[in-house]
Scaffold this motif. Structure first.
Motif, PDB file in Angstrom:
ATOM      1  N   VAL A   1     -23.951  -4.194  72.761  1.00  0.00           N
ATOM      2  CA  VAL A   1     -22.603  -4.761  72.898  1.00  0.00           C
ATOM      3  C   VAL A   1     -21.589  -3.841  72.234  1.00  0.00           C
ATOM      4  O   VAL A   1     -20.498  -3.608  72.767  1.00  0.00           O
ATOM      5  N   GLU A   2     -21.928  -3.313  71.081  1.00  0.00           N
ATOM      6  CA  GLU A   2     -21.045  -2.384  70.382  1.00  0.00           C
ATOM      7  C   GLU A   2     -20.744  -1.169  71.258  1.00  0.00           C
ATOM      8  O   GLU A   2     -19.596  -0.709  71.350  1.00  0.00           O
ATOM      9  N   ALA A   3     -21.776  -0.648  71.926  1.00  0.00           N
ATOM     10  CA  ALA A   3     -21.582   0.515  72.791  1.00  0.00           C
ATOM     11  C   ALA A   3     -20.665   0.174  73.962  1.00  0.00           C
ATOM     12  O   ALA A   3     -19.776   0.954  74.311  1.00  0.00           O
ATOM     13  N   ILE A   4     -20.841  -0.986  74.567  1.00  0.00           N
ATOM     14  CA  ILE A   4     -19.992  -1.399  75.687  1.00  0.00           C
ATOM     15  C   ILE A   4     -18.562  -1.592  75.214  1.00  0.00           C
ATOM     16  O   ILE A   4     -17.608  -1.134  75.848  1.00  0.00           O
ATOM     17  N   SER A   5     -18.377  -2.248  74.100  1.00  0.00           N
ATOM     18  CA  SER A   5     -17.041  -2.497  73.554  1.00  0.00           C
ATOM     19  C   SER A   5     -16.300  -1.204  73.260  1.00  0.00           C
ATOM     20  O   SER A   5     -15.076  -1.128  73.404  1.00  0.00           O
ATOM     21  N   ARG A   6     -17.015  -0.183  72.861  1.00  0.00           N
ATOM     22  CA  ARG A   6     -16.425   1.111  72.527  1.00  0.00           C
ATOM     23  C   ARG A   6     -15.620   1.691  73.693  1.00  0.00           C
ATOM     24  O   ARG A   6     -14.664   2.416  73.489  1.00  0.00           O
ATOM     25  N   TYR A   7     -15.998   1.344  74.939  1.00  0.00           N
ATOM     26  CA  TYR A   7     -15.307   1.874  76.115  1.00  0.00           C
ATOM     27  C   TYR A   7     -14.213   0.940  76.634  1.00  0.00           C
ATOM     28  O   TYR A   7     -13.699   1.135  77.728  1.00  0.00           O
ATOM     29  N   ARG A   8     -13.838  -0.054  75.844  1.00  0.00           N
ATOM     30  CA  ARG A   8     -12.682  -0.918  76.117  1.00  0.00           C
ATOM     31  C   ARG A   8     -12.648  -1.467  77.541  1.00  0.00           C
ATOM     32  O   ARG A   8     -11.738  -1.166  78.313  1.00  0.00           O
ATOM     33  N   PRO A   9     -13.617  -2.291  77.927  1.00  0.00           N
ATOM     34  CA  PRO A   9     -13.602  -2.820  79.292  1.00  0.00           C
ATOM     35  C   PRO A   9     -12.310  -3.600  79.573  1.00  0.00           C
ATOM     36  O   PRO A   9     -11.813  -4.325  78.721  1.00  0.00           O
ATOM     37  N   LYS A  10     -11.798  -3.405  80.782  1.00  0.00           N
ATOM     38  CA  LYS A  10     -10.578  -4.100  81.204  1.00  0.00           C
ATOM     39  C   LYS A  10     -10.914  -5.398  81.921  1.00  0.00           C
ATOM     40  O   LYS A  10     -10.035  -6.004  82.540  1.00  0.00           O
ATOM     41  N   VAL A  11     -12.157  -5.802  81.881  1.00  0.00           N
ATOM     42  CA  VAL A  11     -12.613  -7.038  82.516  1.00  0.00           C
ATOM     43  C   VAL A  11     -13.141  -7.978  81.427  1.00  0.00           C
ATOM     44  O   VAL A  11     -13.541  -7.521  80.351  1.00  0.00           O
ATOM     45  N   PRO A  12     -13.150  -9.292  81.696  1.00  0.00           N
ATOM     46  CA  PRO A  12     -13.707 -10.213  80.698  1.00  0.00           C
ATOM     47  C   PRO A  12     -15.158  -9.846  80.382  1.00  0.00           C
ATOM     48  O   PRO A  12     -15.956  -9.572  81.281  1.00  0.00           O
ATOM     49  N   THR A  13     -15.474  -9.820  79.093  1.00  0.00           N
ATOM     50  CA  THR A  13     -16.807  -9.437  78.641  1.00  0.00           C
ATOM     51  C   THR A  13     -17.332 -10.512  77.702  1.00  0.00           C
ATOM     52  O   THR A  13     -16.756 -10.757  76.650  1.00  0.00           O
ATOM     53  N   TYR A  14     -18.403 -11.168  78.111  1.00  0.00           N
ATOM     54  CA  TYR A  14     -18.996 -12.259  77.348  1.00  0.00           C
ATOM     55  C   TYR A  14     -20.371 -11.831  76.854  1.00  0.00           C
ATOM     56  O   TYR A  14     -21.093 -11.124  77.547  1.00  0.00           O
TER      57      TYR A  14
END
Length: 140
Positions: free
Chosen positions: A55-68
């Motif tokens: 999750v930390e790795a995904i968050s690092r790329y600042r998704p512009k879509v809702p992320t749960y």
């Protein structure tokens, strides 16, 4: 907490993320998930996590879509609340990743966060003695 929001809000626009610099397989997959979700019409990202590192790795790329992200541990939930763009939810004590994904998705559907017709990118990453990743695309 208000102080943290104020500081984050002040400097948020100045943060630049280089989506080309990737150190390892986890970072490459995280970036791929974010780009895929954004490119296929804004699919919502749904993650099941037991530790929060993927999750930390995904968050690092600042998704512009809702992320749960569904987690079973309250400590991890509190830590994930600090990650950019991630909305963690508590689910039951689940040890199997596939079951965790299903329960996270079901809880989001019950809460109305995900509705019929939504496109969902369902994923998890197991980063320990071996790397095991799963990515599925669903139309609800």
């Amino acid at each position: 907490m208000q102080w943290l929001r104020r500081v984050a809000g002040e400097y948020e626009g100045e943060v630049r993320i280089d989506r080309e610099v990737m150190a390892n397989l986890t970072d490459r997959l995280a970036l791929g998930i974010v780009q895929l979700a954004e490119d296929i019409g804004g699919a919502k990202i749904v993650i099941y996590s037991r530790g929060g590192r993927f999750v930390e790795a995904i968050s690092r790329y600042r998704p512009k879509v809702p992320t749960y992200v569904g987690v079973s541990d309250e400590r991890i939930l509190r830590r994930l609340r600090l990650y950019w763009g991630v909305e963690p939810i508590i689910i039951g004590d689940i040890k199997d990743y596939d079951e965790g994904e299903r329960e996270t998705l079901n809880q989001l559907i019950r809460s109305g966060s995900i509705a019929k017709g939504d496109l969902v990118l369902l994923t998890h990453g197991v980063i320990d003695t071996y790397n095991d990743y799963s990515i599925r695309i669903l139309r609800i």
